[in-house]
Design a protein around this motif. Structure first.
Motif, PDB file in Angstrom:
ATOM      1  N   SER A   1       0.848  -1.184   0.000  1.00 38.47           N
ATOM      2  CA  SER A   1       0.000   0.000   0.000  1.00 38.47           C
ATOM      3  C   SER A   1       0.889   1.241   0.000  1.00 38.47           C
ATOM      4  O   SER A   1       1.746   1.406   0.870  1.00 38.47           O
ATOM      5  CB  SER A   1      -0.916  -0.023   1.231  1.00 38.47           C
ATOM      6  N   GLU A   2       0.707   2.124  -0.980  1.00 43.57           N
ATOM      7  CA  GLU A   2       1.584   3.268  -1.201  1.00 43.57           C
ATOM      8  C   GLU A   2       0.857   4.577  -0.909  1.00 43.57           C
ATOM      9  O   GLU A   2      -0.315   4.710  -1.311  1.00 43.57           O
ATOM     10  CB  GLU A   2       2.067   3.247  -2.659  1.00 43.57           C
ATOM     11  N   PRO A   3       1.525   5.554  -0.215  1.00 39.85           N
ATOM     12  CA  PRO A   3       2.935   5.622   0.148  1.00 39.85           C
ATOM     13  C   PRO A   3       3.280   4.688   1.311  1.00 39.85           C
ATOM     14  O   PRO A   3       2.413   4.336   2.105  1.00 39.85           O
ATOM     15  CB  PRO A   3       3.116   7.084   0.556  1.00 39.85           C
ATOM     16  N   PHE A   4       4.553   4.330   1.376  1.00 38.31           N
ATOM     17  CA  PHE A   4       4.990   3.385   2.400  1.00 38.31           C
ATOM     18  C   PHE A   4       6.362   3.784   2.937  1.00 38.31           C
ATOM     19  O   PHE A   4       7.051   4.635   2.362  1.00 38.31           O
ATOM     20  CB  PHE A   4       5.028   1.959   1.857  1.00 38.31           C
TER      21      PHE A   4
ATOM     22  N   TYR B   1      11.325   0.198   2.667  1.00 38.70           N
ATOM     23  CA  TYR B   1      10.790  -0.974   1.977  1.00 38.70           C
ATOM     24  C   TYR B   1      11.380  -1.070   0.566  1.00 38.70           C
ATOM     25  O   TYR B   1      11.619  -2.163   0.055  1.00 38.70           O
ATOM     26  CB  TYR B   1       9.261  -0.900   1.867  1.00 38.70           C
ATOM     27  N   ILE B   2      11.585   0.079  -0.058  1.00 39.70           N
ATOM     28  CA  ILE B   2      12.195   0.077  -1.390  1.00 39.70           C
ATOM     29  C   ILE B   2      13.635  -0.410  -1.297  1.00 39.70           C
ATOM     30  O   ILE B   2      14.103  -1.192  -2.143  1.00 39.70           O
ATOM     31  CB  ILE B   2      12.145   1.490  -2.009  1.00 39.70           C
TER      32      ILE B   2
ATOM     33  N   PRO C   1       2.942  -1.219  -6.302  1.00 39.13           N
ATOM     34  CA  PRO C   1       2.234  -0.322  -5.388  1.00 39.13           C
ATOM     35  C   PRO C   1       0.712  -0.366  -5.555  1.00 39.13           C
ATOM     36  O   PRO C   1       0.203  -0.404  -6.669  1.00 39.13           O
ATOM     37  CB  PRO C   1       2.768   1.058  -5.774  1.00 39.13           C
TER      38      PRO C   1
ATOM     39  N   ILE D   1      -1.842   2.169  -4.876  1.00 40.58           N
ATOM     40  CA  ILE D   1      -1.734   3.598  -4.610  1.00 40.58           C
ATOM     41  C   ILE D   1      -2.915   4.117  -3.790  1.00 40.58           C
ATOM     42  O   ILE D   1      -4.078   3.892  -4.134  1.00 40.58           O
ATOM     43  CB  ILE D   1      -1.615   4.386  -5.924  1.00 40.58           C
TER      44      ILE D   1
ATOM     45  N   TYR E   1       7.195   6.914  -2.114  1.00 38.55           N
ATOM     46  CA  TYR E   1       6.461   6.360  -3.251  1.00 38.55           C
ATOM     47  C   TYR E   1       7.436   5.635  -4.176  1.00 38.55           C
ATOM     48  O   TYR E   1       8.564   6.086  -4.381  1.00 38.55           O
ATOM     49  CB  TYR E   1       5.775   7.466  -4.055  1.00 38.55           C
ATOM     50  N   SER E   2       6.978   4.542  -4.761  1.00 37.24           N
ATOM     51  CA  SER E   2       7.767   3.885  -5.809  1.00 37.24           C
ATOM     52  C   SER E   2       7.289   4.291  -7.189  1.00 37.24           C
ATOM     53  O   SER E   2       7.996   4.112  -8.177  1.00 37.24           O
ATOM     54  CB  SER E   2       7.676   2.357  -5.661  1.00 37.24           C
ATOM     55  N   THR E   3       6.079   4.843  -7.262  1.00 37.40           N
ATOM     56  CA  THR E   3       5.523   5.288  -8.536  1.00 37.40           C
ATOM     57  C   THR E   3       6.136   6.638  -8.910  1.00 37.40           C
ATOM     58  O   THR E   3       6.008   7.601  -8.153  1.00 37.40           O
ATOM     59  CB  THR E   3       3.994   5.437  -8.443  1.00 37.40           C
TER      60      THR E   3
END
Length: 396
Positions: A119-122, A126-127, A139, A141, A359-361
């Protein structure tokens, strides 16, 4: 010239700690900084934990067992039972912080190239852990406009592929302060069972739940013993971040046997820190009652002050001690650096955590910051006022 690995190139910087050199320079220039950037509580560590380290009969500072001290793990089971989590000490492996627990877990249950839905943001690390283990983050989002509520179950199911191995949540959440309801946890459990996935919950902020809400653990789910795993830590609970003691909890014997092999490879968690952590389990409930009252007051003070600033959005946290804020700017990395290098009010400035690193996005969250309300109320009021004045003059 020898080169570093592709993995090394891909390893992200901490969105929080990468600003430290600018903060250090600001201090050298005579500025005072209100640190809203990191979850280091100013709450005192329980005296019982400190005394256990100061006054003990240890004559040889020896290794502990790789899975951690047996007396500590047995005592932990009583703690978990109070929270309706019934486990034995064999279901617990003590780690060097929650970070090591998650790193060992990713290595144990997910192969390089496989996927974990988060579940993003995280939590930014974790990244880092996924990069270190070759795991791909997918993600789910969440949006500040609905307070970072859990995406629909249909959204989660659409993200599942043949490479999906696990779902990871942080409950209550870092950086959002979002608290998953019992119904949401049960829905995630149903998905995990249906698709034969692991359901991992980072529950290090379990104690910090507000407004009459209740924390519901993934390990309270029925008929999911082989699927559910808890990541935990003493860092925030007892304001013992420097102890670096966490643990991994699961009734899945194969998972625990595999994680133990990684634990054996790093030998053992630190002995003195386990002594302190074991003693901390005797901390009276009144300690947490007082801490929760203080954090609620800080949260409410922070939000009240932030609401005085035009053009921002605020997500109201129900747990932990973080607040996500969307600012009328384009890039919070630049803004956070500018605050330290070029701005102050009467010699004071603030340090915030740019939210893009949570965020990973790509391209999401660039105009957001995370504020940790771990300062006293007077300091929070001053810090937000500095933020308000900074936004009046800042140019992207």
């Amino acid at each position: 010239m020898p080169t570093i690995s592709k993995k090394g190139h891909l390893m992200p910087e901490s969105p929080i700690r990468k600003l430290v050199p600018y903060a250090e320079q600001a201090v050298k220039e005579g500025k005072s900084i209100y640190h809203l950037n990191i979850g280091q509580p100013d709450i005192k560590t329980p005296e019982i934990a400190l005394e256990a380290v100061k006054n003990n009969d240890v004559e040889i500072l020896s290794y502990s067992r790789s899975q951690g001290s047996e007396t500590y793990r047995i005592k932990l089971t009583a703690y978990y039972k109070k929270h309706n989590i019934n486990v034995s000490h064999e279901d617990i492996i003590v780690t060097v912080g929650a970070s090591e627990a998650l790193l060992f877990l990713f290595s144990s249950i997910i192969d390089p190239g496989d996927e974990v839905i988060i579940s993003e943001p995280f939590y930014a690390n974790y990244i880092a852990f996924s990069t270190a283990t070759g795991v791909n983050v997918v993600p789910a989002i969440c949006n500040i406009d609905d307070n970072f509520a859990l995406p629909s179950i249909e959204t989660f199911e659409k993200l599942i592929t043949p490479k999906t191995r696990a779902i990871l949540i942080c409950n209550p959440g870092n950086p959002t302060g979002y608290l998953y309801s019992e119904e949401e946890i049960k829905q995630l459990g149903a998905i995990a069972k249906k698709h034969d996935l692991f359901l991992i919950a980072d529950e290090v902020y379990r104690e910090f739940v507000y407004d009459g809400n209740k924390h519901f653990s993934v390990m309270e789910l029925e008929d999911l013993e082989e699927h559910t795993i808890i990541i935990d830590s003493v860092s925030k609970r007892y304001s013992m971040c420097g102890a670096r003691i966490g643990c991994l909890v699961s009734k899945n014997k194969i998972v625990m046997q595999t994680v133990l092999k990684y634990a054996q490879a790093r030998l053992s968690p630190p002995t003195y820190a386990q002594i302190a952590s074991e003693a901390a389990l005797d901390t009276p409930q009144s300690y947490f009652d007082d801490v929760i009252i203080e954090y609620v007051e800080r949260r409410d003070t922070l939000i009240t002050e932030l609401q005085k600033i035009e053009g921002i959005k605020i997500a109201k946290p129900k747990g932990a001690f973080y607040c996500m804020v969307e600012l009328p700017i384009k890039n919070s990395d630049n803004f956070a650096q500018w605050l330290l290098e070029d701005f102050d009010v009467d010699g004071e400035t603030v340090m915030v955590a740019p939210a893009g690193g949570f965020y990973s996005t790509p391209g999401i969250g660039l105009n957001q910051i995370r504020i940790a309300y771990v300062l006293n109320k007077e300091s929070l009021i001053k810090a937000v006022n500095i933020l308000k004045e900074a936004l009046k003059v800042y140019k992207d």
